[in-house]
Scaffold this motif. Structure first.
Motif, short mmCIF file in Angstrom:
data_model
loop_
_atom_site.label_atom_id
_atom_site.label_comp_id
_atom_site.label_asym_id
_atom_site.label_seq_id
_atom_site.Cartn_x
_atom_site.Cartn_y
_atom_site.Cartn_z
N LEU A 64 0.82 -1.22 0.00
CA LEU A 64 0.00 0.00 0.00
C LEU A 64 0.85 1.26 0.00
N LEU A 65 1.99 1.23 0.67
CA LEU A 65 2.94 2.33 0.67
C LEU A 65 4.24 1.83 1.28
N ALA A 66 5.33 2.51 0.95
CA ALA A 66 6.64 2.19 1.52
C ALA A 66 7.03 3.27 2.51
N ILE A 67 7.79 2.88 3.55
CA ILE A 67 8.19 3.89 4.53
C ILE A 67 9.70 4.15 4.51
N ASP A 68 10.43 3.40 3.69
CA ASP A 68 11.87 3.68 3.56
C ASP A 68 12.33 3.37 2.14
N ARG A 69 13.55 3.82 1.83
CA ARG A 69 14.09 3.67 0.48
C ARG A 69 15.44 2.95 0.46
N ARG A 70 15.90 2.59 1.65
CA ARG A 70 17.11 1.79 1.80
C ARG A 70 16.91 0.85 2.98
N CYS A 71 17.63 -0.27 2.98
CA CYS A 71 17.44 -1.26 4.04
C CYS A 71 18.09 -0.77 5.33
N PRO A 72 17.32 -0.49 6.37
CA PRO A 72 17.88 0.13 7.57
C PRO A 72 18.68 -0.81 8.46
N TYR A 73 18.66 -2.10 8.18
CA TYR A 73 19.33 -3.05 9.07
C TYR A 73 20.46 -3.80 8.38
N THR A 74 21.10 -3.16 7.37
CA THR A 74 22.19 -3.82 6.65
C THR A 74 23.51 -3.07 6.81
N ASN A 75 23.68 -2.34 7.90
CA ASN A 75 24.98 -1.76 8.21
C ASN A 75 25.96 -2.89 8.52
N VAL A 76 27.20 -2.76 8.07
CA VAL A 76 28.22 -3.77 8.35
C VAL A 76 29.18 -3.19 9.38
N VAL A 77 29.25 -3.83 10.54
CA VAL A 77 30.09 -3.37 11.64
C VAL A 77 31.14 -4.44 11.92
N VAL A 78 32.41 -4.05 11.82
CA VAL A 78 33.52 -4.97 12.03
C VAL A 78 34.10 -4.77 13.43
N ILE A 156 25.94 -7.83 10.79
CA ILE A 156 25.03 -7.03 9.98
C ILE A 156 24.04 -6.42 10.96
N ALA A 157 23.95 -5.10 10.96
CA ALA A 157 23.32 -4.44 12.10
C ALA A 157 22.30 -3.37 11.72
N PRO A 158 21.19 -3.29 12.46
CA PRO A 158 20.36 -2.09 12.42
C PRO A 158 21.10 -0.97 13.15
N ALA A 159 20.57 0.23 13.04
CA ALA A 159 21.26 1.40 13.60
C ALA A 159 21.53 1.25 15.10
N ALA A 255 19.15 8.21 12.05
CA ALA A 255 19.46 7.28 10.96
C ALA A 255 18.22 6.95 10.15
N PHE A 256 17.09 6.72 10.84
CA PHE A 256 15.84 6.43 10.14
C PHE A 256 15.43 7.57 9.23
N LYS A 257 15.57 8.80 9.71
CA LYS A 257 15.14 9.95 8.93
C LYS A 257 15.98 10.10 7.65
N ARG A 258 17.21 9.57 7.66
CA ARG A 258 18.05 9.65 6.46
C ARG A 258 17.66 8.62 5.41
N THR A 259 16.93 7.59 5.80
CA THR A 259 16.57 6.54 4.84
C THR A 259 15.07 6.46 4.61
N ALA A 260 14.29 7.31 5.26
CA ALA A 260 12.83 7.22 5.18
C ALA A 260 12.30 7.64 3.82
N SER A 261 11.15 7.09 3.48
CA SER A 261 10.39 7.51 2.31
C SER A 261 9.18 8.28 2.80
N TYR A 262 9.25 9.59 2.75
CA TYR A 262 8.17 10.40 3.32
C TYR A 262 6.95 10.50 2.43
N ASP A 263 7.11 10.20 1.12
CA ASP A 263 5.96 10.26 0.23
C ASP A 263 5.25 8.91 0.09
#
Length: 307
Positions: A64-78, A156-159, A255-263
């Motif tokens: 029905l609608l999307a709320i983001d435009r990038r996967c928020p939980y695919t950060n790679v932390v070493v 592999i990490a969420p924010a 972090a969410f606000k940088r990847t969100a789909s506001y429309d």
């Protein structure tokens, strides 16, 4: 990424749209698909592959609608000690060998889950699919504990996990989904990762209900866009997430606000960006046409009303 539901509830948007709106925690994406399919809830908010997989299994559903435009939980932390030794890129991680000459161990929450789907694709893009051991790391405590103790070389990490690992001094980010250029390099551009969806039967039988729900979600996305992370925490998080540290939550909201789909849009081009990730060998997800798994008519009506 469940924030829009919380906003729609706490800011009374759903009530103003005529809905007695209640939230249910599903304890994971697979369970969420099950309870949507079973009619226990009217709407799901989760990975965009959920309605695709429901359709694959004979239960037609629509985004029905999307709320983001990038996967928020695919950060790679070493691990920090590896970062200090020069493991500062994805390629360096893939080329690294443990003291026993074994391949690096990279943890995702669950094998086959959303993190696994996106992370495995990411490593495929650098030719490293067979250079790493992807393992199931579990929940927050075990994922962060495994990184801290050296059981995992990377996670592999969420924010939230990314923030805690860096603040604790035992992790360093080498791929950050909030960096648009880095994301586009490997994933080709924006794509719908988290979406609101419903069964086709719900859409057909209760169109006014669906419209009211989408209206509430659109209003929630507008409120998130115009509000600071600190305000969001004060008005929403402090009531909905009492066990979360305020400073961590505000950083995660940033972090969410940088990847969100506001429309809320999920256009054909964005869907096409996701297709190579979702519909590849190993995911078990059968290809489906964009038109067969999206219905943005309610979104467009809502945007005419609310902008």
């Amino acid at each position: 990424n469940y924030l829009p539901h919380m906003v729609a509830l706490t800011q009374q948007y759903m009530r103003e749209e005529g809905l007695d709106f209640r939230l249910m925690s599903s304890d994971g994406g697979t369970k969420l698909r099950d309870i949507v399919a079973g009619g226990q809830v009217s709407f799901g908010l989760g990975d965009s592959t959920h309605p695709i997989q429901l359709a694959n299994r004979g239960r037609p559903a629509k985004i029905l609608l999307a709320i983001d435009r990038r996967c928020p939980y695919t950060n790679v932390v070493v691990r920090s000690d590896l970062y200090e030794k020069g493991i500062t890129t994805l390629q360096a991680l893939a080329d690294y060998r443990r003291p026993d000459r074994a391949r690096p161990i990279v943890a995702v929450a669950t094998l086959g889950g959303g993190q696994y789907v996106y992370a495995s694709y990411l490593f495929e893009q650098i030719g490293a699919a067979n250079k790493l051991n992807l393992v199931s790391g579990g929940v927050t405590l075990t994922m962060l504990g495994g990184l801290r103790s050296g059981q995992f070389d990377a996670i592999i990490a969420p924010a939230a996990w990314q923030i805690e690992a860096e603040r604790g001094g035992f992790g360093k980010t080498i791929f950050d989904v909030s960096d648009e250029a880095s994301w586009n390099r490997y994933f080709g551009g924006p794509l719908p990762v988290t979406c609101a969806y419903a069964l086709q039967s719900t859409i057909d039988r209760y169109p006014q209900l669906v419209q009211a729900y989408v209206n509430g979600m659109v209003r929630a996305l507008h409120w998130i866009r115009r509000s600071s992370s600190a305000q969001i925490w004060q008005d929403v998080g402090a009531r909905q997430l009492r066990e979360t540290r305020a400073d961590t939550a505000v950083m995660e909201l940033d972090a969410f606000k940088r990847t969100a789909s506001y429309d809320g849009e999920t256009d054909a081009a964005a869907f096409a960006n996701g297709a190579p990730i979702w519909f590849r060998p190993g995911t078990g997800i059968k290809p489906i046409r964009y038109a067969d798994v999206t219905d943005l008519s309610f979104l467009h009506l809502s945007r005419r009303k609310y902008g």
